[in-house]
Write an enzyme that holds these catalytic residues in place. Sequence first.
Site, PDB file in Angstrom:
ATOM      1  CB  CYS A 131      28.645 -30.180   4.047  1.00 52.86           C
ATOM      2  SG  CYS A 131      27.887 -29.042   2.889  1.00 52.86           S
ATOM      3  CB  SER A 161      25.209 -22.518   8.374  1.00 55.44           C
ATOM      4  OG  SER A 161      24.905 -23.893   8.402  1.00 55.44           O
ATOM      5  CG  HIS A 251      23.588 -29.808   5.111  1.00 51.26           C
ATOM      6  ND1 HIS A 251      23.178 -28.555   5.450  1.00 51.26           N
ATOM      7  CD2 HIS A 251      24.537 -29.643   4.137  1.00 51.26           C
ATOM      8  CE1 HIS A 251      23.839 -27.661   4.727  1.00 51.26           C
ATOM      9  NE2 HIS A 251      24.681 -28.295   3.927  1.00 51.26           N
TER      10      HIS A 251
HETATM   11  P1  NAP Z   1      31.939 -17.210   4.280  1.00 47.66           P
HETATM   12  O1  NAP Z   1      31.274 -17.285   5.586  1.00 47.66           O
HETATM   13  O2  NAP Z   1      31.394 -16.315   3.240  1.00 47.66           O
HETATM   14  O3  NAP Z   1      33.500 -16.830   4.510  1.00 47.66           O
HETATM   15  C1  NAP Z   1      34.397 -16.646   3.458  1.00 47.66           C
HETATM   16  C2  NAP Z   1      35.809 -16.517   3.993  1.00 47.66           C
HETATM   17  O4  NAP Z   1      36.731 -16.435   2.892  1.00 47.66           O
HETATM   18  C3  NAP Z   1      36.015 -15.258   4.827  1.00 47.66           C
HETATM   19  O5  NAP Z   1      36.932 -15.536   5.850  1.00 47.66           O
HETATM   20  C4  NAP Z   1      36.626 -14.305   3.812  1.00 47.66           C
HETATM   21  O6  NAP Z   1      37.410 -13.297   4.393  1.00 47.66           O
HETATM   22  C5  NAP Z   1      37.540 -15.265   3.063  1.00 47.66           C
HETATM   23  N1  NAP Z   1      37.929 -14.706   1.781  1.00 47.66           N
HETATM   24  C6  NAP Z   1      37.128 -14.229   0.806  1.00 47.66           C
HETATM   25  N2  NAP Z   1      37.884 -13.749  -0.216  1.00 47.66           N
HETATM   26  C7  NAP Z   1      39.178 -13.950   0.126  1.00 47.66           C
HETATM   27  C8  NAP Z   1      40.413 -13.669  -0.489  1.00 47.66           C
HETATM   28  N3  NAP Z   1      40.487 -13.093  -1.692  1.00 47.66           N
HETATM   29  N4  NAP Z   1      41.547 -14.008   0.159  1.00 47.66           N
HETATM   30  C9  NAP Z   1      41.501 -14.586   1.380  1.00 47.66           C
HETATM   31  N5  NAP Z   1      40.358 -14.868   2.023  1.00 47.66           N
HETATM   32  C10 NAP Z   1      39.204 -14.557   1.405  1.00 47.66           C
HETATM   33  O7  NAP Z   1      32.006 -18.634   3.590  1.00 47.66           O
HETATM   34  P2  NAP Z   1      32.077 -20.097   4.265  1.00 47.66           P
HETATM   35  O8  NAP Z   1      30.709 -20.631   4.403  1.00 47.66           O
HETATM   36  O9  NAP Z   1      32.973 -20.073   5.455  1.00 47.66           O
HETATM   37  O10 NAP Z   1      32.717 -20.917   3.086  1.00 47.66           O
HETATM   38  C11 NAP Z   1      34.004 -20.640   2.614  1.00 47.66           C
HETATM   39  C12 NAP Z   1      34.342 -21.669   1.561  1.00 47.66           C
HETATM   40  O11 NAP Z   1      34.430 -22.937   2.201  1.00 47.66           O
HETATM   41  C13 NAP Z   1      33.249 -21.816   0.497  1.00 47.66           C
HETATM   42  O12 NAP Z   1      33.429 -20.911  -0.565  1.00 47.66           O
HETATM   43  C14 NAP Z   1      33.414 -23.233   0.085  1.00 47.66           C
HETATM   44  O13 NAP Z   1      34.376 -23.328  -0.915  1.00 47.66           O
HETATM   45  C15 NAP Z   1      33.912 -23.921   1.342  1.00 47.66           C
HETATM   46  N6  NAP Z   1      32.809 -24.622   2.013  1.00 47.66           N
HETATM   47  C16 NAP Z   1      32.867 -25.933   2.035  1.00 47.66           C
HETATM   48  C17 NAP Z   1      31.881 -26.632   2.620  1.00 47.66           C
HETATM   49  C18 NAP Z   1      31.918 -28.108   2.564  1.00 47.66           C
HETATM   50  O14 NAP Z   1      30.905 -28.641   2.221  1.00 47.66           O
HETATM   51  N7  NAP Z   1      33.005 -28.758   2.889  1.00 47.66           N
HETATM   52  C19 NAP Z   1      30.806 -26.031   3.232  1.00 47.66           C
HETATM   53  C20 NAP Z   1      30.763 -24.670   3.221  1.00 47.66           C
HETATM   54  C21 NAP Z   1      31.780 -23.984   2.605  1.00 47.66           C
HETATM   55  P3  NAP Z   1      36.846 -11.796   4.567  1.00 47.66           P
HETATM   56  O15 NAP Z   1      36.054 -11.814   5.834  1.00 47.66           O
HETATM   57  O16 NAP Z   1      38.094 -10.989   4.672  1.00 47.66           O
HETATM   58  O17 NAP Z   1      36.031 -11.477   3.380  1.00 47.66           O
HETATM   59  O1  3JN Z   2      25.450 -25.011   0.235  1.00 48.45           O
HETATM   60  C1  3JN Z   2      25.848 -25.866   1.042  1.00 48.45           C
HETATM   61  O2  3JN Z   2      25.119 -26.336   1.904  1.00 48.45           O
HETATM   62  C2  3JN Z   2      27.234 -26.352   0.946  1.00 48.45           C
HETATM   63  C3  3JN Z   2      28.050 -25.433   0.131  1.00 48.45           C
HETATM   64  C4  3JN Z   2      29.299 -25.635  -0.118  1.00 48.45           C
HETATM   65  C5  3JN Z   2      30.029 -24.714  -0.972  1.00 48.45           C
HETATM   66  C6  3JN Z   2      29.667 -23.370  -1.020  1.00 48.45           C
HETATM   67  C7  3JN Z   2      30.335 -22.498  -1.875  1.00 48.45           C
HETATM   68  C8  3JN Z   2      31.340 -22.954  -2.687  1.00 48.45           C
HETATM   69  C9  3JN Z   2      31.072 -25.179  -1.767  1.00 48.45           C
HETATM   70  C10 3JN Z   2      31.510 -26.610  -1.628  1.00 48.45           C
HETATM   71  O3  3JN Z   2      32.141 -26.912  -0.634  1.00 48.45           O
HETATM   72  O4  3JN Z   2      31.238 -27.420  -2.486  1.00 48.45           O
HETATM   73  C11 3JN Z   2      31.705 -24.299  -2.631  1.00 48.45           C
HETATM   74  C12 3JN Z   2      32.781 -24.767  -3.530  1.00 48.45           C
HETATM   75  O5  3JN Z   2      33.921 -24.741  -3.103  1.00 48.45           O
HETATM   76  O6  3JN Z   2      32.492 -25.134  -4.662  1.00 48.45           O
END
Ligand code: NAP
Ligand code: 3JN
Length: 346
Positions: A131, A161, A251
Site C-alpha cells: 500500500c 488497518s 496512510h
Molecule cells: P485480515 O483482516 O487479518 O484478514 C485475513 C484474511 O485471510 C481473512 O479473510 C482470513 O480468513 C483469511 N485467511 C487466513 N488464513 C487463511 C487460510 N489458511 N486460508 C484461507 N484464508 C485464510 O488481514 P488483511 O488486512 O485483510 O490482510 C490480508 C493480507 O492482505 C495480508 O496478510 C497481506 O498479505 C495483504 N495486504 C496487503 C496490503 C497491501 O499493501 N497491498 C495491505 C494489507 C494487507 P478467516 O476469517 O477465516 O480467518
Molecule cells: O502494515 C501496513 O500498513 C501494510 C501491511 C501490509 C502487509 C501486511 C501483512 C503481510 C503485507 C504486505 O502487503 O506487504 C503483508 C505481506 O504480504 O507481506
Amino acid sequence: MTKQLIVAVVGATGAVGSKLMEKLIERKFPIKHIKFLASARSAGKAIEFNGQTYTIEEATPESFEGVNIALFSAGGSVSEKLAPEAAKRGAIVIDNTSHFRMDPEVPLVVPEVNRHVLKNIPKGIIANPNCSTIQMVAALQPIREKFGLTKVVVSTYQAVSGSGVAAIDELREQSTQWEAGKNVEANVLPVKSDAKHYPIARNVIPQIDKFTNNGFTYEEMKMINETKKIMEAPELSVAATCVRVPVVSGHSESVYIELEQEATVQDIFATLQDAPGIVLQDDITQQVYPMPLFAENEEPIFVGRIRQDLDNKKGFHLWIVADNLLKGAALNSIQIAEAMLEDNLL
Ligand code: NAP
Ligand code: 3JN
C-alpha cells in the site's frame, strides 16, 4: 458486450477482502458468478454481497476450478500454496501479498504507472504492490516522466488497518481502556508474532513488519525494492522509514525527492494537476492539505505541501495521503483487472 467473469475472493472476511467486495459492487465489475473463500474457521458462515447471501467456503486448490479471476488477500503463505493452484486451473491471480512481488516472472502493477507489463503474465499471477509503495509511485511517476528522478527519501505514517481487522479492534479497545482509566493491553502491534507488543493508542511505533538483517524493516525494504521494480529503475536511490500511527484508515507519507532537471513548484503543480488518480490539495493560505481522516473511503491519492528544498533546486518535499485499503490494496487490484479487460487481456 463486456465479458462476464467468474470471480473468487480469497480472504473475503478480512480488512482487504471486505473492501474488495465493496469495490466490485461499486465499480460494477462484470461478474457472472462469485465465490468467497477464507480459512476453515469461516467456512459455512454467511456473507452478504450485493443484496444476496452467500456461504463462505474454505479455500482449497479445487475452489478455483472454472474461476477466471482470483483476488487473493489471505496472507503470503496462503498465496504461496494456492495462487499457483488457481493459475494452474486457468485463473488469473491478482495477489495482494508480498509473496510473489519480487519474482521476475510476476508483474508488479500500479495501472497508472506500468500497465504495459500486463501483456506478459508468465505464471498467471500478478502482484499488487504494498500500500505505501502504490500511493508513492503513482504520485512520483508523472514527475519522473517530466523531470527525471534520482533520489527518494520517504517517512510513512501508516494507519492500523494496514495490519488487519485485529489491529483496528486493538486501537478501538485501547482507546476505550484508556478513557475508562484501565490498563491498556497490547497484543497485536507492531507484529502479532513478535514477543513484544506496544500500545498504539496515544503512541507512534517506528516498526512495521519484522526487522531484516540490514536494520531496515521488511515494510521499508518492500517500499525500496518494489519502487525500483515498478519504475524499472534499479539505479534509483530509495530510503524508507515506516511508522505506525493511531489512525484507523489512510496512510500518509512525507516524501523528499531529487530530480535530474531543475523545476519549480509551479511545474510540479502543473504536472500533478493532470496526473491520473491524483488530486492536488495544496493551498496553505487556506490551510488546505491532505489528511487521512478525509481520505477514508476515497479513491484518489491526495498530494499537498509541495515545497522546493531550500538548499537544492532539484529537491522537492511532498505530502502524499491515500486510503490504504482502497488505492493501497482493493481498488488497485480491481483497477488491474479492469485494465486487463480494457486491453482484451482477460
Ligand atoms: P485480515 O483482516 O487479518 O484478514 C485475513 C484474511 O485471510 C481473512 O479473510 C482470513 O480468513 C483469511 N485467511 C487466513 N488464513 C487463511 C487460510 N489458511 N486460508 C484461507 N484464508 C485464510 O488481514 P488483511 O488486512 O485483510 O490482510 C490480508 C493480507 O492482505 C495480508 O496478510 C497481506 O498479505 C495483504 N495486504 C496487503 C496490503 C497491501 O499493501 N497491498 C495491505 C494489507 C494487507 P478467516 O476469517 O477465516 O480467518
Ligand atoms: O502494515 C501496513 O500498513 C501494510 C501491511 C501490509 C502487509 C501486511 C501483512 C503481510 C503485507 C504486505 O502487503 O506487504 C503483508 C505481506 O504480504 O507481506
